[in-house]
Design a protein around this motif. Sequence first.
Motif, PDB file in Angstrom:
ATOM      1  N   GLY A  21       0.777  -1.232   0.000  1.00 32.96           N
ATOM      2  CA  GLY A  21       0.000   0.000   0.000  1.00 32.96           C
ATOM      3  C   GLY A  21       0.810   1.284   0.000  1.00 32.96           C
ATOM      4  O   GLY A  21       0.238   2.368  -0.005  1.00 32.96           O
ATOM      5  N   ALA A  22       2.126   1.178   0.005  1.00 36.68           N
ATOM      6  CA  ALA A  22       2.942   2.400  -0.051  1.00 36.68           C
ATOM      7  C   ALA A  22       2.852   2.995  -1.451  1.00 36.68           C
ATOM      8  O   ALA A  22       2.725   2.275  -2.441  1.00 36.68           O
ATOM      9  CB  ALA A  22       4.388   2.092   0.299  1.00 36.68           C
ATOM     10  N   GLU A  23       2.927   4.318  -1.523  1.00 31.77           N
ATOM     11  CA  GLU A  23       2.711   5.008  -2.791  1.00 31.77           C
ATOM     12  C   GLU A  23       3.790   6.068  -3.022  1.00 31.77           C
ATOM     13  O   GLU A  23       4.207   6.748  -2.093  1.00 31.77           O
ATOM     14  CB  GLU A  23       1.343   5.679  -2.724  1.00 31.77           C
ATOM     15  CG  GLU A  23       0.968   6.487  -3.911  1.00 31.77           C
ATOM     16  CD  GLU A  23      -0.407   7.111  -3.749  1.00 31.77           C
ATOM     17  OE1 GLU A  23      -0.537   8.305  -4.018  1.00 31.77           O
ATOM     18  OE2 GLU A  23      -1.351   6.402  -3.342  1.00 31.77           O
ATOM     19  N   VAL A  24       4.219   6.195  -4.271  1.00 31.43           N
ATOM     20  CA  VAL A  24       5.154   7.237  -4.684  1.00 31.43           C
ATOM     21  C   VAL A  24       4.561   7.929  -5.897  1.00 31.43           C
ATOM     22  O   VAL A  24       4.168   7.263  -6.861  1.00 31.43           O
ATOM     23  CB  VAL A  24       6.540   6.654  -5.053  1.00 31.43           C
ATOM     24  CG1 VAL A  24       7.466   7.734  -5.571  1.00 31.43           C
ATOM     25  CG2 VAL A  24       7.161   5.939  -3.876  1.00 31.43           C
ATOM     26  N   LYS A  25       4.497   9.254  -5.850  1.00 30.85           N
ATOM     27  CA  LYS A  25       4.001  10.010  -6.998  1.00 30.85           C
ATOM     28  C   LYS A  25       5.124  10.150  -8.021  1.00 30.85           C
ATOM     29  O   LYS A  25       6.277  10.379  -7.667  1.00 30.85           O
ATOM     30  CB  LYS A  25       3.521  11.387  -6.565  1.00 30.85           C
ATOM     31  CG  LYS A  25       2.293  11.337  -5.677  1.00 30.85           C
ATOM     32  CD  LYS A  25       1.874  12.733  -5.270  1.00 30.85           C
ATOM     33  CE  LYS A  25       0.668  12.670  -4.359  1.00 30.85           C
ATOM     34  NZ  LYS A  25       0.258  14.015  -3.927  1.00 30.85           N
ATOM     35  N   ILE A  26       4.752  10.048  -9.296  1.00 31.86           N
ATOM     36  CA  ILE A  26       5.716  10.103 -10.391  1.00 31.86           C
ATOM     37  C   ILE A  26       5.281  11.182 -11.372  1.00 31.86           C
ATOM     38  O   ILE A  26       4.092  11.328 -11.652  1.00 31.86           O
ATOM     39  CB  ILE A  26       5.790   8.751 -11.132  1.00 31.86           C
ATOM     40  CG1 ILE A  26       6.107   7.617 -10.155  1.00 31.86           C
ATOM     41  CG2 ILE A  26       6.806   8.801 -12.263  1.00 31.86           C
ATOM     42  CD1 ILE A  26       5.945   6.234 -10.771  1.00 31.86           C
ATOM     43  N   GLY A  27       6.245  11.901 -11.893  1.00 32.78           N
ATOM     44  CA  GLY A  27       5.947  12.919 -12.899  1.00 32.78           C
ATOM     45  C   GLY A  27       7.149  13.174 -13.767  1.00 32.78           C
ATOM     46  O   GLY A  27       8.141  12.440 -13.720  1.00 32.78           O
ATOM     47  N   GLY A  28       7.087  14.213 -14.531  1.00 32.79           N
ATOM     48  CA  GLY A  28       8.209  14.600 -15.370  1.00 32.79           C
ATOM     49  C   GLY A  28       9.283  15.288 -14.554  1.00 32.79           C
ATOM     50  O   GLY A  28       9.060  15.700 -13.412  1.00 32.79           O
ATOM     51  N   ALA A  29      10.440  15.450 -15.137  1.00 37.83           N
ATOM     52  CA  ALA A  29      11.577  16.061 -14.434  1.00 37.83           C
ATOM     53  C   ALA A  29      11.301  17.498 -14.000  1.00 37.83           C
ATOM     54  O   ALA A  29      11.929  18.003 -13.092  1.00 37.83           O
ATOM     55  CB  ALA A  29      12.818  16.009 -15.320  1.00 37.83           C
ATOM     56  N   LYS A  30      10.348  18.152 -14.634  1.00 40.78           N
ATOM     57  CA  LYS A  30      10.052  19.546 -14.301  1.00 40.78           C
ATOM     58  C   LYS A  30       8.827  19.697 -13.404  1.00 40.78           C
ATOM     59  O   LYS A  30       8.478  20.809 -13.015  1.00 40.78           O
ATOM     60  CB  LYS A  30       9.874  20.351 -15.582  1.00 40.78           C
ATOM     61  CG  LYS A  30      11.165  20.413 -16.369  1.00 40.78           C
ATOM     62  CD  LYS A  30      11.038  21.190 -17.643  1.00 40.78           C
ATOM     63  CE  LYS A  30      12.381  21.143 -18.352  1.00 40.78           C
ATOM     64  NZ  LYS A  30      12.375  21.688 -19.660  1.00 40.78           N
ATOM     65  N   ASP A  31       8.156  18.589 -13.071  1.00 48.32           N
ATOM     66  CA  ASP A  31       6.972  18.644 -12.209  1.00 48.32           C
ATOM     67  C   ASP A  31       7.391  18.777 -10.749  1.00 48.32           C
ATOM     68  O   ASP A  31       8.270  18.052 -10.276  1.00 48.32           O
ATOM     69  CB  ASP A  31       6.121  17.377 -12.375  1.00 48.32           C
ATOM     70  CG  ASP A  31       5.493  17.263 -13.751  1.00 48.32           C
ATOM     71  OD1 ASP A  31       5.315  18.303 -14.413  1.00 48.32           O
ATOM     72  OD2 ASP A  31       5.190  16.131 -14.164  1.00 48.32           O
ATOM     73  N   ASP A  32       6.763  19.694 -10.017  1.00 44.56           N
ATOM     74  CA  ASP A  32       7.063  19.894  -8.606  1.00 44.56           C
ATOM     75  C   ASP A  32       6.386  18.834  -7.747  1.00 44.56           C
ATOM     76  O   ASP A  32       5.284  18.381  -8.048  1.00 44.56           O
ATOM     77  CB  ASP A  32       6.583  21.275  -8.151  1.00 44.56           C
ATOM     78  CG  ASP A  32       7.407  22.404  -8.753  1.00 44.56           C
ATOM     79  OD1 ASP A  32       8.580  22.178  -9.096  1.00 44.56           O
ATOM     80  OD2 ASP A  32       6.861  23.520  -8.880  1.00 44.56           O
ATOM     81  N   GLY A  33       7.036  18.458  -6.650  1.00 43.27           N
ATOM     82  CA  GLY A  33       6.431  17.586  -5.659  1.00 43.27           C
ATOM     83  C   GLY A  33       6.365  16.112  -6.021  1.00 43.27           C
ATOM     84  O   GLY A  33       5.678  15.350  -5.340  1.00 43.27           O
TER      85      GLY A  33
END
Length: 138
Positions: A21-33
């Motif tokens: 149930g652990a979660e990590v948010k993923i985005g582009g290199a320029k996305d904050d947070g």
Amino acid sequence: MANVRVERTDDGGFRAVNGRGAEVKIGGAKDDGVFSPVELLLAAVGGCNIVTVEPLTAQRGHRLLRLAMTVESEKVESNKLGPVTVTYDVEVPSEKADEVFRAVAERVHEKYCTVSRSLSDGTEVKLELSQPDETESD
């Protein structure tokens, strides 16, 4: 077997969720947070090393006063990383603790960190495409 599910979220972002149930948010290199996929790879290298080094050093009777690291790499092509460098930042209570830490860190890097060894050995990444769900038409 280790696995994670990576999925698009309702807000248009992405996340990885493990079986616990652990979660990590993923985005582009320029996305904050959020972490970029490359940053997650570097975090995996660092995490694998540090969570192995710390208990092995402590088991040998030497608790490090500070244990941190920086993991970095540069792209050598638009879609390929160059060498990954792990740099420890430690504060040791004695010369003996420093000797033990260095020996343990070397062994972990060479033999015990699954992530680093997999990258070094060039572990194959396979692609499997599932069949799309077919919806019934009226």
